[in-house]
Design a protein around this motif. Structure first.
Motif, PDB file in Angstrom:
ATOM      1  N   MET A   1      -4.993 -12.020  -1.346  1.00  0.00           N
ATOM      2  CA  MET A   1      -5.035 -11.293  -0.094  1.00  0.00           C
ATOM      3  C   MET A   1      -4.689  -9.830  -0.377  1.00  0.00           C
ATOM      4  N   ARG A   2      -5.397  -8.932   0.241  1.00  0.00           N
ATOM      5  CA  ARG A   2      -5.135  -7.496   0.101  1.00  0.00           C
ATOM      6  C   ARG A   2      -4.836  -6.930   1.483  1.00  0.00           C
ATOM      7  N   ILE A   3      -3.928  -5.979   1.531  1.00  0.00           N
ATOM      8  CA  ILE A   3      -3.543  -5.349   2.793  1.00  0.00           C
ATOM      9  C   ILE A   3      -3.854  -3.869   2.692  1.00  0.00           C
ATOM     10  N   THR A   4      -4.506  -3.326   3.728  1.00  0.00           N
ATOM     11  CA  THR A   4      -4.811  -1.900   3.758  1.00  0.00           C
ATOM     12  C   THR A   4      -3.695  -1.171   4.481  1.00  0.00           C
ATOM     13  N   CYS A   5      -2.820  -0.549   3.704  1.00  0.00           N
ATOM     14  CA  CYS A   5      -1.702   0.217   4.269  1.00  0.00           C
ATOM     15  C   CYS A   5      -2.258   1.487   4.907  1.00  0.00           C
ATOM     16  N   PRO A   6      -1.838   1.841   6.123  1.00  0.00           N
ATOM     17  CA  PRO A   6      -2.344   3.067   6.756  1.00  0.00           C
ATOM     18  C   PRO A   6      -1.929   4.339   6.012  1.00  0.00           C
ATOM     19  N   PHE A   7      -0.935   4.244   5.130  1.00  0.00           N
ATOM     20  CA  PHE A   7      -0.471   5.420   4.394  1.00  0.00           C
ATOM     21  C   PHE A   7      -1.031   5.471   2.964  1.00  0.00           C
ATOM     22  N   CYS A   8      -1.190   4.306   2.318  1.00  0.00           N
ATOM     23  CA  CYS A   8      -1.537   4.251   0.892  1.00  0.00           C
ATOM     24  C   CYS A   8      -2.937   3.707   0.606  1.00  0.00           C
ATOM     25  N   GLY A   9      -3.563   3.080   1.590  1.00  0.00           N
ATOM     26  CA  GLY A   9      -4.862   2.468   1.368  1.00  0.00           C
ATOM     27  C   GLY A   9      -4.724   0.994   0.984  1.00  0.00           C
ATOM     28  N   GLU A  10      -5.832   0.412   0.517  1.00  0.00           N
ATOM     29  CA  GLU A  10      -5.852  -1.013   0.205  1.00  0.00           C
ATOM     30  C   GLU A  10      -5.027  -1.301  -1.045  1.00  0.00           C
ATOM     31  N   ARG A  11      -4.125  -2.296  -0.936  1.00  0.00           N
ATOM     32  CA  ARG A  11      -3.241  -2.670  -2.042  1.00  0.00           C
ATOM     33  C   ARG A  11      -3.142  -4.188  -2.135  1.00  0.00           C
ATOM     34  N   GLU A  12      -2.743  -4.676  -3.308  1.00  0.00           N
ATOM     35  CA  GLU A  12      -2.593  -6.122  -3.489  1.00  0.00           C
ATOM     36  C   GLU A  12      -1.327  -6.627  -2.802  1.00  0.00           C
TER      37      GLU A  12
END
Length: 91
Positions: A1-12
């Motif tokens: 699953m990957r989460i797109t952080c509103p500050f950093c972008g898509e991350r694992e």
């Protein structure tokens, strides 16, 4: 699953820590013991779409509210949690 952080972008997923359901509201000071017990210990185990709190400890260290389908692990929205950097996104 990957989460797109509103500050950093898509991350694992490994960069984030799951806190739990984002809906419970902290009881007001002077709340009864039963209200505090319910807030601390009782949570719904929702099968489907729910709002969750996640902490991005491996990145910007922001608290995020993630809307996720718990059956499919599909994420439909990610936004800063209230009071956790919302002004940064508005720029």
């Amino acid at each position: 699953m990957r989460i797109t952080c509103p500050f950093c972008g898509e991350r694992e997923l490994g960069e984030f820590t799951y806190l739990g359901d984002a809906k419970p509201v902290r009881p007001a000071p002077g709340a009864s013991e039963d209200e505090v017990y319910d807030y601390v210990y009782l949570r719904d185990n929702i099968a489907g779409v729910m709002d969750e709190n996640w902490y991005h400890g491996g990145g910007c260290r922001a608290w995020l509210k993630v809307t996720r389908n718990t059956l499919k692990h599909e994420i439909s929205a990610v936004e800063p949690a209230a009071g956790a950097g919302a002004r940064q996104v508005a720029k």
